[in-house]
Design a protein around this motif. Structure first.
Motif, PDB file in Angstrom:
ATOM      1  N   PRO A   1      -0.210   0.669  -8.019  1.00  0.00           N
ATOM      2  CA  PRO A   1       0.152  -0.563  -7.302  1.00  0.00           C
ATOM      3  C   PRO A   1       1.145  -1.412  -8.090  1.00  0.00           C
ATOM      4  O   PRO A   1       1.204  -1.361  -9.324  1.00  0.00           O
TER       5      PRO A   1
ATOM      6  N   ASP B   1       0.801  -1.227   0.000  1.00  0.00           N
ATOM      7  CA  ASP B   1       0.000   0.000   0.000  1.00  0.00           C
ATOM      8  C   ASP B   1       0.833   1.276   0.000  1.00  0.00           C
ATOM      9  O   ASP B   1       0.282   2.369  -0.144  1.00  0.00           O
ATOM     10  N   TRP B   2       2.134   1.152   0.160  1.00  0.00           N
ATOM     11  CA  TRP B   2       2.974   2.331   0.337  1.00  0.00           C
ATOM     12  C   TRP B   2       3.128   3.154  -0.931  1.00  0.00           C
ATOM     13  O   TRP B   2       3.311   4.371  -0.877  1.00  0.00           O
TER      14      TRP B   2
ATOM     15  N   ASP C   1       0.544   5.821  -1.038  1.00  0.00           N
ATOM     16  CA  ASP C   1       0.244   6.484   0.236  1.00  0.00           C
ATOM     17  C   ASP C   1       1.427   7.335   0.699  1.00  0.00           C
ATOM     18  O   ASP C   1       2.400   6.822   1.245  1.00  0.00           O
TER      19      ASP C   1
END
Length: 207
Positions: free
Chosen positions: A105, A83-84, A87
């Motif tokens: 992604p 998820d980084w 984010d």
């Protein structure tokens, strides 16, 4: 014969590495400055077969989407940082005055252990501490390792960012990197290369 080139890219002069042979390449940590990286690849007529991320901090992913789109190359990352990429609060760009950095992604997650992509054979080792999903790429036959922000020349990665742990990082270096042969060349995420032997003998964090 496999070649390796180092290109410091992006706002923090992050080392991107291009591993290439017979006009095929993998790109590791394309941190920014896509035009500079693209010029290098085009000059050598290289087809990018994969983008490998040692971890998902902003300074290692900045040009990842541009490389992926230009060369139709899949992105690989450790699942712990899935998820980084999108984010900024986790990839660190939200903590610095550089604007938020987001990426699409990843296409695939690493399997820890031996891996092969288009004839490039290497080992993926999980080396957390700088970040939870940090990995290192061991090219055993060529005697070099891409270590990301784990082990540096006379230093080691910072552990004060989200998910960092000095205890984990020291353990990763001692168990996953210092277990490599002494003449293994280490290519870090920032700065100049070093060797395992040099760091065992001269790194102030481990002597």
């Amino acid at each position: 014969m496999i070649k390796i080139s180092r290109l410091p890219l992006g706002p923090m002069a992050t080392n991107a590495y291009i591993i290439y042979e017979n006009n095929q390449a993998v790109v590791i940590d394309p941190g920014g400055d896509f035009n500079k990286l693209d010029a290098f690849l085009k000059e050598r007529e290289l087809a990018v077969k994969a983008i490998l991320l040692t971890h998902a901090h902003f300074d290692h992913i900045g040009a990842g989407d541009e490389v992926r789109q230009a060369y139709n190359a899949p992105v690989y990352i450790h699942e712990a940082e899935a998820d980084w990429l999108s984010d900024p609060s986790q990839n660190g760009s939200g903590l610095f005055q550089i604007g938020e950095i987001k990426a699409e992604p990843a296409d695939f997650f690493f399997e820890i252990g031996q891996m092969e992509i288009s004839g490039f054979s290497f080992e993926v080792r999980h080396t957390p501490g700088h970040s939870p999903g940090s990995v290192s790429f061991v090219f055993r036959n060529q005697r070099f390792t891409i270590a990301g922000d784990t082990l540096f020349q006379r230093g080691m990665g910072r552990t004060d960012l989200p998910g960092g742990s000095r205890e984990e990082l020291e353990k990763s270096i001692e168990e996953q990197l210092f277990s490599l042969r002494n003449d293994m060349r280490i290519y870090p995420g920032h700065g100049l290369p070093t060797t395992i032997e040099e760091e065992k003998r001269e790194n102030p964090f481990f002597i």
